[in-house]
Scaffold this active site. Sequence first.
Site, mmCIF file in Angstrom:
data_model
loop_
_atom_site.group_PDB
_atom_site.id
_atom_site.type_symbol
_atom_site.label_atom_id
_atom_site.label_comp_id
_atom_site.label_asym_id
_atom_site.label_seq_id
_atom_site.Cartn_x
_atom_site.Cartn_y
_atom_site.Cartn_z
ATOM 1 N N SER A 83 50.101 2.960 -9.100
ATOM 2 C CA SER A 83 49.191 3.823 -8.091
ATOM 3 C C SER A 83 47.973 4.766 -9.534
ATOM 4 O O SER A 83 47.101 4.938 -8.788
ATOM 5 C CB SER A 83 49.710 3.919 -7.278
ATOM 6 N N ASP A 125 9.281 -0.067 -8.579
ATOM 7 C CA ASP A 125 8.608 0.427 -7.514
ATOM 8 C C ASP A 125 7.516 0.786 -8.155
ATOM 9 O O ASP A 125 6.441 1.943 -8.275
ATOM 10 C CB ASP A 125 9.386 1.634 -6.835
ATOM 11 N N LEU A 174 0.849 -1.505 0.069
ATOM 12 C CA LEU A 174 0.052 0.438 -0.200
ATOM 13 C C LEU A 174 1.061 1.519 0.128
ATOM 14 O O LEU A 174 2.379 0.852 0.148
ATOM 15 C CB LEU A 174 -0.764 0.002 1.030
ATOM 16 N N ARG A 179 -5.690 8.954 -1.001
ATOM 17 C CA ARG A 179 -4.645 7.669 -2.217
ATOM 18 C C ARG A 179 -4.759 6.096 -1.350
ATOM 19 O O ARG A 179 -4.695 5.416 -2.430
ATOM 20 C CB ARG A 179 -3.537 8.295 -2.604
#
Lengths: 533, 451
Positions: free
Chosen positions: A437, A201, A116, A265
Site C-alpha cells: 500500500s 483562450d 467576445l 474593449r
Amino acid sequence: MSAQQKSNILSDEEELLNGLGSQLLSHPSSNNMARLNKRWTHTVPNHNGGHHRRARTIATPTSSFTDLSRHQQHLIDGVHDPVIMNDDTLSPGQLYSTDSGKLFHAGRILVVLVGLPATSKTLLSVAITRYTRWLGVRTESFHISKYKADVDKGSDLSLDIQSAAPVTEEGKQFKKTMIKSIVRDMIMFFIENRGQLAIYDALNILASDREELNRVFSKLGVKVLFIESIMNDAELVHRNIEMAIQSNDYVECSKEEAIERYMKRLTINEPLYETMTKEEKGVSFIKYINFGEKLVVMNNQYGYLINKIVFFLMNLRDKKGCVYFARCGTSDKDKYIDDEYLNEEGLEYSKLLTETMLRRLEDKKKRAEQGDKDENISPLIVWTSPRKRTYDSGRFFLERGIPVTKRNLLKQLNPGAIADLSKDEIKEKYPAEYKESLRDPYHYRFPRAESYHDLAVRMEPLLLELEHTSNNVLIIAHESTIRVLFGYLMACTCIEVPNLKFTRDHIIEISFSPFCNKVRRISIPDGAINYVV
Amino acid sequence: MGFRIIANDQDVRICVFMVGLPARGKSFISQKIVRYLSWLSIKVKCFNVGSFRRQLGITQPDAEFFNFANQEYVNIRRQSVINTMESMFQWFEDENGTVAILDGTSITCERRTWLVEECEKHNIQPMFLESWSDNEDLIMENVKEINTKSPDYAHLDVASATRDFMKKIEYYEKVYETFDSEKDGHLTYVKMVNVSDEVIINKIETYLQSRIVFYVMNIRIKPRCIWLSRHGESIYNVEQKIGGDSILSERGLAYARKLKDMIEENAPGETLTVWTSTLKRTQETAQFLSFKKLQWKALDELDAGVCDGMTYEEIEAKYPEDFKARDADKYEYRYRGGESYRDVVIRLEPVIMELERQENILIITHQAVLRCIYAYFMNVPQEESPWMAIPLHTLMKLEPKAYGTKVTALKANIPAVSTYKEKGTSQVGENTKESQLHNILRRDSEVALSR
C-alpha cells in the site's frame, strides 16, 4: 515549423507501433509469461530506442514530498501546473494508463475558444483543463492575456491590441507576433511535452483567424474543435465584466476606470464579431449559450474525448457560491463498524461548526450589501454522508431551516479488512499488504476495501453536481471523501490526494474564479480566516 | 456497492420522451438507451405506445388510422398514450424505476405540454429526445426494417407495406412541430439532426440526464456489424492457468491463421479495424490480419491480482475463502489486488462509446471482457453475464437492429481447451450440463436475438 519538428509528431499509425510500446510479436521474449502489464502500469521507452517493460513506480519519495509541501503549505490550485514530458504521474480520475500518455485513441486535439470579451472563455478553458486532467488527459490551457503582459496598460497600443483587428501598424505587428508565439508554444506542447489536448483562450472572433488555425493544426494531424461562448443574458454579461476586471490586467486602476476600459474593449470588438456558422466548411464546433443553458454541437466527428467534454459542458454552470468542507463530529466508540450518533463533544462541535459557518456567510452577505461584488449571497445547502453521526452533525443547520441532504455517494472509503485497525495493527496483521500500500496509496486496495481511485470513480456524479450548482454547498463528510473532492477542485495529483489533511478545527472554503480556485481556512470556533494563497 | 446508487443518488426519476416522425430511428435509440443503462445497473424500461395501441385492439392499422383529421382515430391514439403513461407511472411506483423511455411520436406541442404536466404531477423529470432527419437513405432503411419486423405490417407484402407506411408519414408530417429554441426554451430537450450532424442540447438539469445525452451522442443509426473473438488458445490456457501474458499455443496460432480466412470469407472485401488488448495473446491472434490495428489498455483481461498465473485448483487450495466468495457473487467479486466484472464494465466506457460510433470493428480480446461487451449488446443481466460460456476459436458477428441484436457464431473447427469453469468446482470444461445451459452458441451457427 521545421521538418524536424513535423516528424516528431507521430501519425496515428506510428503511435500504434511506437507510442504504445507494447512488445511486438517478433520477440516473444523469455519464459516469464506473467502479466506485468497492469492497469496502472505501462512501458517506458528506454534510451536505446527499444522498449522494456517495467512496473511504473508511482513516485519517488522525494518528488512526492516536494509536491505535497507545495499543496499543503500554499494550497494552490494545481490546474496550471505545466505538463512535463516525462512525468507519468497518474490523474485521480484516470481509468487506465498508456505508454504514449494519450488516452481513448483520441489523437491530439486543439480546442479553440471563440467569443467576445466577458463571455467566460478563460473560465471555460480552465474548467475543461481541470476536468480532462482529472480524467488523465495531458491538457494545458494557453491564455492570450499572458502574452500581452508587457505592454503599458494605459497606452493606445494597449487598447488597440485588445481588438481582434488592430488598426495601427504597431498593433497589427503585435497581434501577429503574439499569435505566432502562442501557436509555437502549443505546437511545442504537442511535440515536446507529449500533450494531447491544448486549449486556446483568445477572442478568435474573426473567421479568417479561425480558418488559419484550423489549417495550421490540421496539417500537423491535430484535430481542431471550436467552442463559441455566446451570452445574451444581460445579467450574465454584467457578472462576467465584474469578474474580468479582477484579473491582473486591471490591478493598478480604479474600479470605474477598469469597467470603462473593459467596455471599450467590448465596443471595439462587437462590430468585428463573426459568429460561427455551418458555412465554415468541415469545421467542428460547439456553441455554448448562456453558460450551458443551451449547447449546439455541429459536425462532431471526434469521438469519445470531445463527447466527454460536451458531457462536462452540459453540467457546467455559472457558479455563484462556494464549496465548503467540514469533518463530522465525534461519537463515543469512534469505530467504523458501529454506526453511532454524536456524543456530547460531537454535538458541541456541530453547534460550533454551524455558528462558524453561518457567521462566515453573514459576513460575506454584509460585504456584498456594501457593494463588494466579489461576494455572493447564494443560499446554503448541506450535504452529508449517510452515516448517523455525519448526518447528525447537520442537525443544527436543519433547526435553522437550512436543507440537509444525505448523499449516499459521500459514503467514506470502505476500509474493508483494515477497518478500525491502527497503523501498527495493520503492519502486524497484513505486513505484505501494508508494504504494498505504501508504494501506491492512491490505487492500493486492502482486502475487501475500496481504493481512493474507486472512490473517485464512484463520486463522479458529485463532481459534476458541484460544477452545476449555484448554491453554497457545505459538505460534511469523512476525511477520505473530502480528500477526493478537494483533489478535484484544486487539481491535486494522486500522490497528493491520500496525504491531504483535514482536521476538526477548520472549515475549508473553496471559491471559484475564472483563472483558478482559491482556498481559505476558517477556524472553528473563532471564525478567523486563514487566506492561504 | 451498486452502480444504481452511484448514478441515482437522489432518487431522481426521469422520463425520456422520444419525438419525431415515423422511421427516424426512435425505437432503435430507445432500445440502445435501455441496454446501456441496464448494463450500468440502472433500472430502466421502455414503453412503446404502439404496443398499447395494439392492446386496444388496433393491431394492423392502415395509414388512414393515422389521419389526424379523423377524430375517432385520434381519440383511440390518445387513449393509447394515456394507457402507456399510466403503465409507466405504475412501473415507477411498483418497481422503483429510475429511467422510463416513452417510445412514441409526441410530435405536437400540445401533446408535449400535457406530458410535462403529467410528469410534474408524479414528480418525474421529463426530457425530450427528438430525432429529426431529412436523409432519404436513412429513412428508407428504417422503413424497410419496420415493414419487415413490425407486427403491424406482418400481413402485407413489402411494396404495399412501404406505400402504406409512406402515407402514414405524410399524415404525421401535417401536424409535426419540431423543437424550436424560442418556443421550447423552457423545456429539457435534445434535438438530433440527421443523427449527429447537429445536436442541440437544451436545459440539462441533472447528472443522469447528461449521462443519457452523452451516450446518445455516440450512437450511429447506420446498419453495421461488429466482429468479436477471443484470442487463440494460449500456453496458459493449455496449462489451465488464468491471466498472465502468455503467447499462443500451436493450436492458437492455427486459429490466428484461420481467422484471416474466416474474415475474408464472411466479410469479403470489407475493411475492418482490429482492436486488441495490450496483451501478447490478442496481438498474436491478430498478426495475420492486414487491417489497421489499435491496442486498447481498456480491453486487457480482468486482472486476477494475486491469483494471476494460478490454476483454479491452486486458487481453491490457497485462497479457499476467495474462491467461494467469487462463486457467490462473481460480478462484484474483486480478486485481491485485481478487478471485478464491475470494474471492467467501468473501464470499458471509452471502448463502448467508440464502438457505437465506428463501423466494421473486429475486437480480439479476453473471456471476461468479451462477456461484458456481449452482455452490453445482448442485454444479459449481470447475474448471468459472468457465467456465459464463450468458447475459444469462435468468431462472432453482431448486427445491432432496432428490435434486437442478431448474433451469428462461426466455429473455426480448430480444437482448443475449454476455459469454462462452472460454479462450485475448480474443474474446467464445456461438456458439463451447466455450461451447455450457458453456452451462447449451442449450434455451430446460431441466430439469437437479444431480449
